[in-house]
Design a protein around this motif. Structure first.
Motif, PDB file in Angstrom:
ATOM      1  N   THR A  71      10.733   6.212   4.369  1.00 42.52           N
ATOM      2  CA  THR A  71       9.315   6.589   4.311  1.00 42.52           C
ATOM      3  C   THR A  71       9.089   7.782   3.389  1.00 42.52           C
ATOM      4  O   THR A  71       9.999   8.582   3.162  1.00 42.52           O
ATOM      5  CB  THR A  71       8.802   6.936   5.737  1.00 42.52           C
ATOM      6  OG1 THR A  71       7.434   7.343   5.665  1.00 42.52           O
ATOM      7  CG2 THR A  71       9.606   8.056   6.390  1.00 42.52           C
ATOM      8  N   ASN A  72       7.860   7.891   2.901  1.00 42.33           N
ATOM      9  CA  ASN A  72       7.510   9.095   2.143  1.00 42.33           C
ATOM     10  C   ASN A  72       7.106  10.235   3.085  1.00 42.33           C
ATOM     11  O   ASN A  72       6.782  11.330   2.630  1.00 42.33           O
ATOM     12  CB  ASN A  72       6.407   8.802   1.115  1.00 42.33           C
ATOM     13  CG  ASN A  72       5.142   8.231   1.740  1.00 42.33           C
ATOM     14  OD1 ASN A  72       4.832   8.487   2.893  1.00 42.33           O
ATOM     15  ND2 ASN A  72       4.404   7.458   0.957  1.00 42.33           N
ATOM     16  N   GLY A  73       7.064   9.974   4.371  1.00 46.02           N
ATOM     17  CA  GLY A  73       6.804  11.030   5.353  1.00 46.02           C
ATOM     18  C   GLY A  73       5.341  11.424   5.460  1.00 46.02           C
ATOM     19  O   GLY A  73       5.017  12.459   6.054  1.00 46.02           O
ATOM     20  N   ILE A 125      10.243   2.410  -8.432  1.00 44.70           N
ATOM     21  CA  ILE A 125      10.779   1.200  -9.057  1.00 44.70           C
ATOM     22  C   ILE A 125       9.678   0.182  -9.328  1.00 44.70           C
ATOM     23  O   ILE A 125       9.858  -0.716 -10.137  1.00 44.70           O
ATOM     24  CB  ILE A 125      11.902   0.538  -8.217  1.00 44.70           C
ATOM     25  CG1 ILE A 125      11.453   0.304  -6.782  1.00 44.70           C
ATOM     26  CG2 ILE A 125      13.172   1.351  -8.259  1.00 44.70           C
ATOM     27  CD1 ILE A 125      12.433  -0.536  -5.976  1.00 44.70           C
ATOM     28  N   ARG A 126       8.528   0.350  -8.672  1.00 46.14           N
ATOM     29  CA  ARG A 126       7.430  -0.589  -8.911  1.00 46.14           C
ATOM     30  C   ARG A 126       6.894  -0.465 -10.332  1.00 46.14           C
ATOM     31  O   ARG A 126       6.239  -1.374 -10.839  1.00 46.14           O
ATOM     32  CB  ARG A 126       6.290  -0.348  -7.915  1.00 46.14           C
ATOM     33  CG  ARG A 126       6.745  -0.406  -6.466  1.00 46.14           C
ATOM     34  CD  ARG A 126       5.591  -0.350  -5.513  1.00 46.14           C
ATOM     35  NE  ARG A 126       4.752   0.815  -5.685  1.00 46.14           N
ATOM     36  CZ  ARG A 126       3.659   1.059  -4.991  1.00 46.14           C
ATOM     37  NH1 ARG A 126       3.256   0.189  -4.079  1.00 46.14           N
ATOM     38  NH2 ARG A 126       2.957   2.140  -5.174  1.00 46.14           N
ATOM     39  N   ASN A 127       7.189   0.699 -10.984  1.00 46.98           N
ATOM     40  CA  ASN A 127       6.717   0.897 -12.358  1.00 46.98           C
ATOM     41  C   ASN A 127       7.521   0.086 -13.367  1.00 46.98           C
ATOM     42  O   ASN A 127       7.080  -0.135 -14.490  1.00 46.98           O
ATOM     43  CB  ASN A 127       6.833   2.377 -12.776  1.00 46.98           C
ATOM     44  CG  ASN A 127       6.045   3.288 -11.864  1.00 46.98           C
ATOM     45  OD1 ASN A 127       5.068   2.859 -11.264  1.00 46.98           O
ATOM     46  ND2 ASN A 127       6.470   4.536 -11.744  1.00 46.98           N
ATOM     47  N   LYS A 176       0.845  -1.209   0.000  1.00 45.42           N
ATOM     48  CA  LYS A 176       0.000   0.000   0.000  1.00 45.42           C
ATOM     49  C   LYS A 176       0.875   1.251   0.000  1.00 45.42           C
ATOM     50  O   LYS A 176       1.919   1.287   0.655  1.00 45.42           O
ATOM     51  CB  LYS A 176      -0.872   0.032   1.255  1.00 45.42           C
ATOM     52  CG  LYS A 176      -1.984  -0.970   1.263  1.00 45.42           C
ATOM     53  CD  LYS A 176      -2.875  -0.711   2.474  1.00 45.42           C
ATOM     54  CE  LYS A 176      -3.731  -1.920   2.761  1.00 45.42           C
ATOM     55  NZ  LYS A 176      -3.894  -2.167   4.184  1.00 45.42           N
ATOM     56  N   CYS A 177       0.424   2.272  -0.698  1.00 42.24           N
ATOM     57  CA  CYS A 177       1.135   3.551  -0.700  1.00 42.24           C
ATOM     58  C   CYS A 177       0.198   4.640  -1.207  1.00 42.24           C
ATOM     59  O   CYS A 177      -0.531   4.407  -2.167  1.00 42.24           O
ATOM     60  CB  CYS A 177       2.368   3.485  -1.605  1.00 42.24           C
ATOM     61  SG  CYS A 177       3.300   5.033  -1.568  1.00 42.24           S
ATOM     62  N   PRO A 178       0.202   5.828  -0.571  1.00 38.41           N
ATOM     63  CA  PRO A 178      -0.693   6.900  -1.026  1.00 38.41           C
ATOM     64  C   PRO A 178      -0.107   7.719  -2.174  1.00 38.41           C
ATOM     65  O   PRO A 178      -0.716   8.703  -2.580  1.00 38.41           O
ATOM     66  CB  PRO A 178      -0.847   7.762   0.232  1.00 38.41           C
ATOM     67  CG  PRO A 178       0.457   7.596   0.948  1.00 38.41           C
ATOM     68  CD  PRO A 178       0.935   6.204   0.657  1.00 38.41           C
ATOM     69  N   CYS A 179       1.061   7.326  -2.661  1.00 43.45           N
ATOM     70  CA  CYS A 179       1.711   8.093  -3.739  1.00 43.45           C
ATOM     71  C   CYS A 179       1.751   7.269  -5.024  1.00 43.45           C
ATOM     72  O   CYS A 179       1.488   6.068  -5.028  1.00 43.45           O
ATOM     73  CB  CYS A 179       3.141   8.472  -3.357  1.00 43.45           C
ATOM     74  SG  CYS A 179       3.216   9.485  -1.857  1.00 43.45           S
ATOM     75  N   ALA A 180       2.115   7.941  -6.085  1.00 49.21           N
ATOM     76  CA  ALA A 180       2.324   7.274  -7.381  1.00 49.21           C
ATOM     77  C   ALA A 180       3.521   7.952  -8.034  1.00 49.21           C
ATOM     78  O   ALA A 180       3.397   8.605  -9.078  1.00 49.21           O
ATOM     79  CB  ALA A 180       1.072   7.390  -8.250  1.00 49.21           C
ATOM     80  N   CYS A 181       4.673   7.826  -7.383  1.00 56.86           N
ATOM     81  CA  CYS A 181       5.865   8.559  -7.841  1.00 56.86           C
ATOM     82  C   CYS A 181       6.227   8.189  -9.277  1.00 56.86           C
ATOM     83  O   CYS A 181       6.174   7.017  -9.654  1.00 56.86           O
ATOM     84  CB  CYS A 181       7.048   8.251  -6.921  1.00 56.86           C
ATOM     85  SG  CYS A 181       6.770   8.733  -5.201  1.00 56.86           S
ATOM     86  N   THR A 182       6.616   9.205 -10.011  1.00 58.40           N
ATOM     87  CA  THR A 182       6.957   8.971 -11.425  1.00 58.40           C
ATOM     88  C   THR A 182       8.164   8.041 -11.544  1.00 58.40           C
ATOM     89  O   THR A 182       8.289   7.326 -12.524  1.00 58.40           O
ATOM     90  CB  THR A 182       7.288  10.302 -12.126  1.00 58.40           C
ATOM     91  OG1 THR A 182       8.303  10.969 -11.358  1.00 58.40           O
ATOM     92  CG2 THR A 182       6.068  11.191 -12.234  1.00 58.40           C
ATOM     93  N   TYR A 223       7.986  -2.723  -1.376  1.00 58.28           N
ATOM     94  CA  TYR A 223       7.165  -2.246  -2.489  1.00 58.28           C
ATOM     95  C   TYR A 223       5.907  -1.565  -1.953  1.00 58.28           C
ATOM     96  O   TYR A 223       4.789  -1.929  -2.316  1.00 58.28           O
ATOM     97  CB  TYR A 223       6.778  -3.438  -3.362  1.00 58.28           C
ATOM     98  CG  TYR A 223       7.512  -3.524  -4.672  1.00 58.28           C
ATOM     99  CD1 TYR A 223       8.765  -2.967  -4.834  1.00 58.28           C
ATOM    100  CD2 TYR A 223       6.943  -4.182  -5.774  1.00 58.28           C
ATOM    101  CE1 TYR A 223       9.441  -3.048  -6.026  1.00 58.28           C
ATOM    102  CE2 TYR A 223       7.617  -4.268  -6.978  1.00 58.28           C
ATOM    103  CZ  TYR A 223       8.865  -3.701  -7.094  1.00 58.28           C
ATOM    104  OH  TYR A 223       9.526  -3.792  -8.281  1.00 58.28           O
ATOM    105  N   GLY A 224       6.107  -0.589  -1.055  1.00 56.86           N
ATOM    106  CA  GLY A 224       4.977   0.121  -0.478  1.00 56.86           C
ATOM    107  C   GLY A 224       5.484   1.024   0.624  1.00 56.86           C
ATOM    108  O   GLY A 224       6.687   1.067   0.901  1.00 56.86           O
ATOM    109  N   GLU A 225       4.574   1.758   1.241  1.00 55.40           N
ATOM    110  CA  GLU A 225       4.947   2.696   2.305  1.00 55.40           C
ATOM    111  C   GLU A 225       4.823   1.987   3.660  1.00 55.40           C
ATOM    112  O   GLU A 225       3.709   1.647   4.087  1.00 55.40           O
ATOM    113  CB  GLU A 225       4.021   3.921   2.226  1.00 55.40           C
ATOM    114  CG  GLU A 225       4.038   4.822   3.438  1.00 55.40           C
ATOM    115  CD  GLU A 225       5.454   5.262   3.842  1.00 55.40           C
ATOM    116  OE1 GLU A 225       6.297   5.490   2.972  1.00 55.40           O
ATOM    117  OE2 GLU A 225       5.693   5.345   5.067  1.00 55.40           O
TER     118      GLU A 225
HETATM  119  S1  SF4 Z   1       6.505   3.105  -2.877  1.00 50.68           S
HETATM  120 FE1  SF4 Z   1       7.813   4.927  -2.527  1.00 50.68          FE
HETATM  121  S2  SF4 Z   1       8.569   5.495  -4.574  1.00 50.68           S
HETATM  122 FE2  SF4 Z   1       6.819   4.088  -4.881  1.00 50.68          FE
HETATM  123  S3  SF4 Z   1       5.007   5.426  -5.104  1.00 50.68           S
HETATM  124 FE3  SF4 Z   1       5.173   4.917  -2.922  1.00 50.68          FE
HETATM  125  S4  SF4 Z   1       6.388   6.609  -2.023  1.00 50.68           S
HETATM  126 FE4  SF4 Z   1       6.665   6.671  -4.234  1.00 50.68          FE
END
Ligand code: SF4
Length: 205
Positions: A106-108, A31-33, A22-28, A75-77
């Protein structure tokens, strides 16, 4: 997408723990991309979130004394599973007689995930908190991190500042070495303002 139960994986001299996707972001740049693993690991997409017992079982098969740090980073926050992380941290400190060095990557944005300040609990339990700054200005941060929270940039800064104020763990903000010079300068100024170190990481494609 390949799935597995890769709960721990080695990166250099450290052992990384992967226990949520799980993660609330979708960073460009996430590495999961690009892949299903990281640094040559087995797939880090989880068949299910491991229970505390499954995490302990996995770690019990490792010689934990050989690692420089155990790092909550997969592979997550990791703060998505704050309770599990705190429980595993206490257990690792206990079985190592306090010797294991624990780091959180962490993404903080854990305060926004949980709706309260979590800096105190984290800094009590961990030795190093490494927070992804990614960019020094709000526009750029929102563009590259793409969080679901509109106030993410401000919340990440407050979390950093709250961690610094505890005086209990080493707090660092991180950026990669390929960001534009004006973003690097803005990141340095922000880190200084918040009282945290800025670590410039090598970008790995
Ligand atoms: S796992 Fe990390 S790098 Fe990937 S979208 Fe979430 S915060 Fe961003």
């Amino acid at each position: 997408m390949k799935k597995a139960m890769t709960i721990s994986y080695e990166v250099g001299n450290n052992l990384y723990l992967n226990f949520t996707n799980k993660c609330p972001c979708a960073c460009t740049f996430c590495i999961r991309n690009n892949d299903d693993g990281a640094y040559g690991s087995d797939p880090l997409w989880l068949e299910h979130e491991p229970t505390i017992d499954e995490i302990k079982d996995d770690l019990s098969k490792r010689d934990l004394s050989k690692y420089g740090e155990v790092v909550f980073c997969g592979y997550g926050e990791p703060t998505e599973r704050l309770g599990a992380m705190l429980e595993i941290s206490a257990w690792l400190k206990d079985i190592s007689g306090g010797k294991i060095v624990l780091r959180l990557n962490t993404n903080g944005l854990g305060d926004l995930i949980h709706g309260r300040s979590i800096a105190g609990e984290l800094c009590d339990a961990l030795d190093i908190i490494s927070i992804s700054l990614n960019a020094g200005t709000k526009d750029e941060y929102m563009a590259v991190t793409r969080p679901k929270f509109p106030d993410a940039f401000e919340a990440m800064q407050k979390f950093t500042s709250d961690c610094v104020k505890t005086g209990k763990a080493e707090i660092m903000l991180t950026v990669v070495d390929v960001i534009p010079e004006e973003q690097m300068q803005a990141s340095k100024e922000l880190a200084e303002k918040l009282g945290a170190k800025l670590r410039v990481r090598e970008y790995i494609d």
